[in-house]
Motif scaffolding. Structure first.
Motif, PDB file in Angstrom:
ATOM      1  N   LYS A 266     -83.833  36.198  -9.450  1.00  0.00           N
ATOM      2  CA  LYS A 266     -82.609  36.593  -8.751  1.00  0.00           C
ATOM      3  C   LYS A 266     -81.580  37.151  -9.729  1.00  0.00           C
ATOM      4  N   LYS A 267     -81.434  36.491 -10.891  1.00  0.00           N
ATOM      5  CA  LYS A 267     -80.478  36.973 -11.885  1.00  0.00           C
ATOM      6  C   LYS A 267     -80.940  38.295 -12.495  1.00  0.00           C
ATOM      7  N   TYR A 268     -82.236  38.409 -12.723  1.00  0.00           N
ATOM      8  CA  TYR A 268     -82.768  39.676 -13.240  1.00  0.00           C
ATOM      9  C   TYR A 268     -82.468  40.807 -12.252  1.00  0.00           C
ATOM     10  N   LEU A 269     -82.701  40.564 -10.981  1.00  0.00           N
ATOM     11  CA  LEU A 269     -82.452  41.556  -9.927  1.00  0.00           C
ATOM     12  C   LEU A 269     -80.987  42.003  -9.962  1.00  0.00           C
ATOM     13  N   LYS A 270     -80.092  41.034  -9.988  1.00  0.00           N
ATOM     14  CA  LYS A 270     -78.649  41.332 -10.002  1.00  0.00           C
ATOM     15  C   LYS A 270     -78.286  42.120 -11.266  1.00  0.00           C
ATOM     16  N   HIS A 271     -78.853  41.720 -12.388  1.00  0.00           N
ATOM     17  CA  HIS A 271     -78.588  42.391 -13.660  1.00  0.00           C
ATOM     18  C   HIS A 271     -78.986  43.862 -13.607  1.00  0.00           C
ATOM     19  N   VAL A 272     -80.160  44.151 -13.081  1.00  0.00           N
ATOM     20  CA  VAL A 272     -80.641  45.534 -13.016  1.00  0.00           C
ATOM     21  C   VAL A 272     -79.719  46.380 -12.137  1.00  0.00           C
ATOM     22  N   LEU A 273     -79.386  45.870 -10.958  1.00  0.00           N
ATOM     23  CA  LEU A 273     -78.588  46.662 -10.027  1.00  0.00           C
ATOM     24  C   LEU A 273     -77.162  46.885 -10.528  1.00  0.00           C
ATOM     25  N   GLU A 274     -76.641  45.947 -11.308  1.00  0.00           N
ATOM     26  CA  GLU A 274     -75.289  46.107 -11.846  1.00  0.00           C
ATOM     27  C   GLU A 274     -75.255  47.045 -13.047  1.00  0.00           C
ATOM     28  N   GLU A 275     -76.355  47.079 -13.807  1.00  0.00           N
ATOM     29  CA  GLU A 275     -76.348  47.804 -15.070  1.00  0.00           C
ATOM     30  C   GLU A 275     -77.079  49.144 -15.024  1.00  0.00           C
ATOM     31  N   THR A 276     -77.622  49.514 -13.880  1.00  0.00           N
ATOM     32  CA  THR A 276     -78.374  50.768 -13.799  1.00  0.00           C
ATOM     33  C   THR A 276     -77.518  51.940 -14.266  1.00  0.00           C
ATOM     34  N   ASN A 277     -78.052  52.705 -15.209  1.00  0.00           N
ATOM     35  CA  ASN A 277     -77.342  53.843 -15.783  1.00  0.00           C
ATOM     36  C   ASN A 277     -77.344  55.005 -14.790  1.00  0.00           C
ATOM     37  N   LYS A 278     -76.193  55.616 -14.601  1.00  0.00           N
ATOM     38  CA  LYS A 278     -76.054  56.691 -13.609  1.00  0.00           C
ATOM     39  C   LYS A 278     -76.382  58.064 -14.171  1.00  0.00           C
ATOM     40  N   ASN A 279     -76.630  58.162 -15.467  1.00  0.00           N
ATOM     41  CA  ASN A 279     -76.993  59.439 -16.082  1.00  0.00           C
ATOM     42  C   ASN A 279     -78.263  59.976 -15.419  1.00  0.00           C
ATOM     43  N   THR A 280     -78.248  61.244 -15.012  1.00  0.00           N
ATOM     44  CA  THR A 280     -79.394  61.798 -14.292  1.00  0.00           C
ATOM     45  C   THR A 280     -80.635  61.909 -15.167  1.00  0.00           C
ATOM     46  N   ASN A 281     -80.468  61.821 -16.486  1.00  0.00           N
ATOM     47  CA  ASN A 281     -81.618  61.881 -17.389  1.00  0.00           C
ATOM     48  C   ASN A 281     -82.081  60.504 -17.853  1.00  0.00           C
ATOM     49  N   VAL A 282     -81.558  59.456 -17.211  1.00  0.00           N
ATOM     50  CA  VAL A 282     -81.970  58.094 -17.526  1.00  0.00           C
ATOM     51  C   VAL A 282     -82.688  57.513 -16.312  1.00  0.00           C
ATOM     52  N   PHE A 283     -83.945  57.138 -16.493  1.00  0.00           N
ATOM     53  CA  PHE A 283     -84.762  56.639 -15.401  1.00  0.00           C
ATOM     54  C   PHE A 283     -84.924  55.123 -15.502  1.00  0.00           C
ATOM     55  N   PRO A 284     -84.741  54.395 -14.406  1.00  0.00           N
ATOM     56  CA  PRO A 284     -84.948  52.947 -14.451  1.00  0.00           C
ATOM     57  C   PRO A 284     -86.419  52.573 -14.492  1.00  0.00           C
ATOM     58  N   CYS A 285     -86.705  51.473 -15.171  1.00  0.00           N
ATOM     59  CA  CYS A 285     -88.051  50.906 -15.209  1.00  0.00           C
ATOM     60  C   CYS A 285     -87.914  49.433 -14.843  1.00  0.00           C
ATOM     61  N   ILE A 286     -88.495  49.025 -13.731  1.00  0.00           N
ATOM     62  CA  ILE A 286     -88.323  47.664 -13.230  1.00  0.00           C
ATOM     63  C   ILE A 286     -89.655  46.921 -13.220  1.00  0.00           C
ATOM     64  N   VAL A 287     -89.577  45.597 -13.196  1.00  0.00           N
ATOM     65  CA  VAL A 287     -90.787  44.777 -13.206  1.00  0.00           C
ATOM     66  C   VAL A 287     -90.847  43.932 -11.942  1.00  0.00           C
ATOM     67  N   PRO A 288     -92.024  43.793 -11.330  1.00  0.00           N
ATOM     68  CA  PRO A 288     -92.170  42.918 -10.172  1.00  0.00           C
ATOM     69  C   PRO A 288     -92.191  41.441 -10.573  1.00  0.00           C
ATOM     70  N   ASN A 289     -92.584  41.176 -11.799  1.00  0.00           N
ATOM     71  CA  ASN A 289     -92.680  39.820 -12.329  1.00  0.00           C
ATOM     72  C   ASN A 289     -92.861  39.935 -13.845  1.00  0.00           C
ATOM     73  N   TYR A 290     -92.626  38.850 -14.561  1.00  0.00           N
ATOM     74  CA  TYR A 290     -92.821  38.881 -16.010  1.00  0.00           C
ATOM     75  C   TYR A 290     -93.006  37.458 -16.508  1.00  0.00           C
ATOM     76  N   ASP A 291     -94.095  37.238 -17.261  1.00  0.00           N
ATOM     77  CA  ASP A 291     -94.379  35.909 -17.800  1.00  0.00           C
ATOM     78  C   ASP A 291     -95.334  36.079 -18.975  1.00  0.00           C
ATOM     79  N   HIS A 292     -94.788  35.971 -20.180  1.00  0.00           N
ATOM     80  CA  HIS A 292     -95.535  36.242 -21.404  1.00  0.00           C
ATOM     81  C   HIS A 292     -96.315  35.019 -21.896  1.00  0.00           C
ATOM     82  N   SER A 293     -96.276  33.907 -21.158  1.00  0.00           N
ATOM     83  CA  SER A 293     -96.842  32.659 -21.685  1.00  0.00           C
ATOM     84  C   SER A 293     -98.354  32.691 -21.933  1.00  0.00           C
TER      85      SER A 293
END
Length: 367
Positions: A266-293
């Motif tokens: 939930k915090k990751y989701l909020k972080h991405v949506l708040e910080e998404t760069n509006k520059n047209t040459n900057v593309f977002p890359c998001i993850v459905p899940n993440y666990d490096h263990s």
């Protein structure tokens, strides 16, 4: 493939690792693949989702062409417009894990568009024990940059991919990503050499994309000659626990009690949506899940409690932001199949195809 798109296009990173290679046999034992770590993973706390077991495609082996055909068909059915293959060139002609990419290239039954992203980093054996205590890493293979001659040899090796009709382009320029965009000692020379060679071979140049794990670096590529920037928000999400006492508490757990770095999805989701760069040459890359263990045990970073519903909220927000932009509207997903990072869209036994179904639905809703 020409890509002057009017709607959001979705591309997923693809790990070509799931087959034995001589180096892994030597380092880790005969037959080692990422599945070895995936299958040995254990939960580190009561609500920790491990191990993650693949569903429809099973513990596949990429030496079988049918596997890549099935992956491409599945990806296309659920809204993926292309795979971005991790590409390993360590300098002086040394390549790694190239077989799946070569096999895909030769197999014209696979029609899904594709592109390459250079995983230009050294390979290390990370020295974590089962309690998350970190020792000195062991260098296995060093990424090198021998100079212009090697840049030209590298280009010649990948030219056939750039000329393939399935290759993803922007304005007749094949896209090409760099995972460590600032590691090259002469990055602008590299870009100039490749652009010149591309023009000599009938292209209008190369569209270079810099990969960034921290959103604060989103605009850094434009200090160099990169054309665009990808921002993946997992790296910067490690700092989202902005409450001092909670940050301190979690730091104590990690350093003294060897507790993994846990961030709620939930915090990751909020972080991405708040910080998404509006520059047209900057593309977002998001993850459905993440666990490096599975790789790093208690030293892991874990995005905890990801669900298809939360994944849908993230997709909905990012897609709406992208629709308001001019120029190319690209969304990158990391990843299609990075199972040892708990980072995948492929079906597993717990959720089946739900993440893919949500992706398809959100793409349809936002067209």
């Amino acid at each position: 493939m020409e890509t002057n798109f009017k709607k959001v296009r979705v591309f997923a990173f693809y790990l070509p690792q799931f087959h034995p290679i001589v180096e892994n046999d030597f380092w880790w034992g005969k037959g080692f693949t990422e599945w070895t770590n995936v299958s040995k993973a254990k939960p580190l706390f009561p609500t920790h989702y491990q191990p993650r077991i693949p569903g429809d495609l099973g513990f596949y082996d990429l030496r079988l062409q049918e596997v890549q055909e099935q992956q491409a068909i599945m990806a296309g059915e659920y809204g993926i417009d292309g795979f971005i293959y991790w590409h390993y060139w360590l300098g002086e002609g040394k390549q790694m894990m190239q077989m799946p990419i070569e096999q895909m290239f030769e197999n014209k039954n696979i029609t899904l568009p594709f592109a390459l992203c250079w995983a230009n980093h050294s390979w290390y054996a990370k020295n974590w024990n089962s309690k998350g205590v970190k020792g000195k890493d062991k260098l296995l293979l060093r990424q090198t940059y021998p100079g212009i001659g090697d840049y030209k040899n590298h280009f010649r090796k990948v030219l056939k991919f750039f000329l393939d009709d399935r290759y993803i382009r922007i304005n007749n320029k094949p896209i090409f990503g760099l995972y460590e965009p600032y590691s090259l000692p002469d990055v602008n020379i590299f870009i100039d050499v490749w652009n010149q060679l591309a023009k000599e071979n009938g292209l209008d140049g190369i569209h270079f994309i810099a990969f960034n794990s921290q959103h604060k670096n989103a605009n850094k590529p434009f200090e160099y000659k990169y054309d665009s920037s990808i921002v993946e928000y997992v790296g910067s999400s490690k700092n989202i626990n902005n409450n001092f006492f909670k940050y301190f508490y979690l730091g104590v757990l990690k350093r003294i009690f060897k507790w993994p770095h846990i961030i709620s999805y939930k915090k990751y989701l909020k972080h991405v949506l708040e910080e998404t760069n509006k520059n047209t040459n900057v593309f977002p890359c998001i993850v459905p899940n993440y666990d490096h263990s599975p790789r790093s045990h208690r030293a892991a970073t874990i995005l905890h409690n990801s669900t298809p519903t939360l994944w849908g909220k993230l997709l909905d927000g990012v897609l709406k932001q992208l629709k308001d932009r001019e120029g190319e509207q690209f969304l990158f997903i990391k990843a299609w199949n990075e199972w040892a990072e708990g980072n995948y869209l492929e079906p597993d036994l717990k959720f089946g195809k739900k993440y893919l179904e949500v992706l398809r639905n959100k793409i349809d809703e936002n067209e």
